[in-house]
Structures are given as C-alpha cells and as structure tokens.
Design an enzyme around this catalytic site. Structure first.
Site, PDB file in Angstrom:
ATOM      1  N   GLU A  36       6.454  -7.485  -3.215  1.00 25.37           N
ATOM      2  CA  GLU A  36       6.010  -6.089  -3.250  1.00 25.37           C
ATOM      3  C   GLU A  36       6.284  -5.446  -4.604  1.00 25.37           C
ATOM      4  OE1 GLU A  36       4.150  -4.663  -1.220  1.00 25.37           O
ATOM      5  OE2 GLU A  36       4.197  -6.127   0.401  1.00 25.37           O
ATOM      6  N   TYR A 119       6.571   3.690  -1.289  1.00 21.69           N
ATOM      7  CA  TYR A 119       5.668   2.620  -0.890  1.00 21.69           C
ATOM      8  C   TYR A 119       6.427   1.338  -0.549  1.00 21.69           C
ATOM      9  CZ  TYR A 119       2.933  -1.523  -1.108  1.00 21.69           C
ATOM     10  OH  TYR A 119       2.431  -2.740  -0.790  1.00 21.69           O
ATOM     11  N   ASP A 137      -0.270   3.084  -0.218  1.00 23.81           N
ATOM     12  CA  ASP A 137      -0.475   2.739  -1.618  1.00 23.81           C
ATOM     13  C   ASP A 137      -1.850   3.242  -2.038  1.00 23.81           C
ATOM     14  OD1 ASP A 137      -2.179   1.022  -0.316  1.00 23.81           O
ATOM     15  OD2 ASP A 137      -1.909  -0.573  -1.778  1.00 23.81           O
ATOM     16  N   CYS A 187     -13.119  -2.257   0.525  1.00 18.63           N
ATOM     17  CA  CYS A 187     -13.279  -0.856   0.106  1.00 18.63           C
ATOM     18  C   CYS A 187     -12.721  -0.692  -1.301  1.00 18.63           C
ATOM     19  CB  CYS A 187     -12.564   0.067   1.088  1.00 18.63           C
ATOM     20  SG  CYS A 187     -13.039   1.805   0.950  1.00 18.63           S
ATOM     21  N   CYS A 194     -19.644  -2.401   1.263  1.00 22.91           N
ATOM     22  CA  CYS A 194     -19.811  -1.714   2.545  1.00 22.91           C
ATOM     23  C   CYS A 194     -20.560  -2.580   3.558  1.00 22.91           C
ATOM     24  CB  CYS A 194     -20.542  -0.389   2.339  1.00 22.91           C
ATOM     25  SG  CYS A 194     -19.641   0.775   1.267  1.00 22.91           S
ATOM     26  N   CYS A 197     -18.068  -4.218   5.800  1.00 23.15           N
ATOM     27  CA  CYS A 197     -16.934  -3.385   6.221  1.00 23.15           C
ATOM     28  C   CYS A 197     -16.937  -3.165   7.732  1.00 23.15           C
ATOM     29  CB  CYS A 197     -16.979  -2.039   5.515  1.00 23.15           C
ATOM     30  SG  CYS A 197     -15.603  -0.957   5.975  1.00 23.15           S
ATOM     31  N   CYS A 203     -17.794   5.583   8.837  1.00 19.32           N
ATOM     32  CA  CYS A 203     -17.262   5.986   7.536  1.00 19.32           C
ATOM     33  C   CYS A 203     -17.964   7.236   7.010  1.00 19.32           C
ATOM     34  CB  CYS A 203     -17.404   4.840   6.530  1.00 19.32           C
ATOM     35  SG  CYS A 203     -16.757   5.242   4.880  1.00 19.32           S
TER      36      CYS A 203
END
Length: 290
Positions: A36, A119, A137, A187, A194, A197, A203
DNA sequence: ATCCGGTTGT
DNA sequence: ACAACTGGAT
C-alpha cells in the site's frame, strides 16, 4: 446500506480482478502494508518487482527495523518519493517497539505510524484484516463522484463511502477492493472503458455524456529542472555507491551549484542523506537503536 | 495549499 | 509536452 454500485462492482471484481501478488492467499499484514505504501502515487507495474524483493528480504517488521534506513532507501530503487522508504523503515521500528513486531489491527494505532494516513490505514485494515472501513483513494473518489453525482471531481468524504459499503465486514472489504479496481482498470481518469463497466446502466456521469471536469487553474509544474529532479539525481548517485561519496562527484549531476546545494540540504534535512564529514555524504547508515 | 519522484501512455 | 499513477506530511 448496500448500494447498487458496491454490489455490482463486487460481483464484477470476483471475475475480473487482476492477479496481483499482494492479493494472494496467506500474504500477511506487513507485506500488504508495504504494498500500500509503495502504491501511493505509483502504478502497479512499477511496484511489482520492488515489492517482491522487499518481502523476501524483510519478511517481518523486525527484519527491516534491524537494518539501517539507508538499506531501505537503496532498495527503494526508482519508485519515487523516497521519503516513503524512510518512513516505512521508521514504521517498522515503531511496530517492533510499540506493537510487539505485529502490524496493529486498530485504526488509531495505524494512523499513529509514520507514513500511514487516512487511506493507507483503512486499506490495511480492509485488505489485511478484512474489516469494514471506507477506503478512499483517488480511484474510489472518481468512481463514486462519477456514478453517484455525474461529475468528475466532487469531494467525496469517508462518511459518504462508508454509507455505500455492505454491512458485513468481509463483504465491505471486498467492495472496497472492487471499487479501487474498477477505478484503476475501467473507470480510468483519461480513457474510461464504459463499455465493460458493470454499473454503466446506473451511472449518472455516463447519462450526462461523460462531462469533463472544470479545470480551474493549474501550474505547468514540469518535472525537468525542478528541485525534485535534482534531489532524484543526487540520491541516485548515493544509492548506487556502496561507499560514501565525496562532494565533487555530486557536483557532476547538475550544473547549477545553487540549486544543487539547495537540493542536497533538503535531502539532509529530510534524513535521506547523511554527512560523514563536511564534504562526504552517504545514505543513513546508523544501525537503529534497540 | 505545497512539496515530494520517476515512468509511461496519450 | 502532458497528465496520470491505489497519498502523506507540513
């Protein structure tokens, strides 16, 4: 309140998640914490090899804490933002001293560690311990902003993300990973896909014709010629040298003496570089106190 | 609000 | 050239 977004994205994630090594079964909290930190502002592709080296060399916080900070900085290679390596080294020391060498599984204790912010603390709790926390994030911010509000850059807070997560701990952790993955792979900021997605039908952003964000004003801020570049050049010399480096060798990496000196002083101030004498420099080599 | 790296895709 | 990349500390 489990949302359509969280549910559909979780289903999608279980079939489409990238096979990243820190997601494998049995990877411990320390290795996940390292991943991370490395992934802060850094693409996955560049983290893979360095992460593998780190977890093999320093499989526990105590292993890293036992070595000088300079070894962490050297092993950081060219990931960028090398203060992360130093903070990770400090972080290992704190974990040994204050938490018996085990990565803590409580929010306030993680937030108190160097280099661990809003985060990263929640990412570790979610992905290493399977807890329910809003993990926000840049990817999650963009996904939620687009899907729910139809705009690119709306401010998305922890509370808003917390509300859309499933109630079960492991379901929430899965949804958090899924939202990040969707933002990273589908995204995307620049070229959203898209067509593949899982939440396209719901959306708001897609319905409004994918409006581009208003760009108020942004400084050019090119990298070339900045103090950042000079810091990077200086640190590269020290990283690649096993022995301490005399000043005249650092003089070769940048012509402007004023800027070069300013960059060197800032590296010293950050603790990334240590002065052996007034004209000889090296990465921090003092073995940490027990 | 600014600073802090280095690489890649566009 | 330029933004984007799983942020954190000051």
């Amino acid at each position: 309140m489990p949302s359509f977004l969280a549910e559909q994205t979780s289903i999608w994630y279980q079939k489409n998640a990238r096979d990243l090594p820190w997601r494998h079964e049995g990877v411990g909290a320390w290795a996940i914490l390292i991943s991370e930190v490395m992934l802060q502002q850094t693409p996955v592709s560049r983290v893979l090899t360095v992460w593998q080296e780190w977890i093999e060399r320093w499989p526990s916080p105590a292993d890293l804490a036992a070595e000088p900070a300079g070894e962490a900085i050297r092993a950081w290679g060219r990931l960028g933002y090398p203060r992360r390596a130093m903070r990770l080294h400090e972080c290992a020391g704190e974990i040994v001293r204050r938490h018996g060498g085990e990565v803590p599984d409580e929010l306030d204790k993680l937030l108190a560690l160097p280099g661990i912010g809003d985060y990263t603390a929640r990412a570790v709790l979610s992905f290493a311990f399977g807890q329910r926390h809003p993990v926000v994030d840049t990817n999650v911010r963009r996904v939620v902003s687009r899907v729910h509000h139809g705009v690119e850059d709306r401010a998305i807070g922890l509370a808003e993300v917390a509300e859309l997560l499933p109630l079960g701990q492991s379901d929430a952790a899965l949804a958090s990973a899924a939202l990040m993955e969707l933002g990273a792979v589908v995204c995307a900021a620049r070229s959203p896909r898209c067509g593949v997605c899982p939440v396209m039908a719901e959306c708001r952003w897609k319905q409004l014709g994918s409006p581009q964000p208003e760009k108020p004003f942004r400084r050019p801020q090119s990298y070339a010629g900045t103090d950042r570049q000079v810091r990077g050049l200086l640190l590269a010399v020290l990283r690649e040298s096993a022995a301490p480096v005399p000043r005249h060798r650092l003089d070769l990496v940048w012509p402007d003496g004023v800027q070069r000196e300013r960059a060197l002083q800032s590296l010293l101030a950050d603790g990334l570089v240590q002065a052996q004498s007034c004209d000889v420099f090296l990465l921090p080599d003092s073995t940490p106190a027990q």
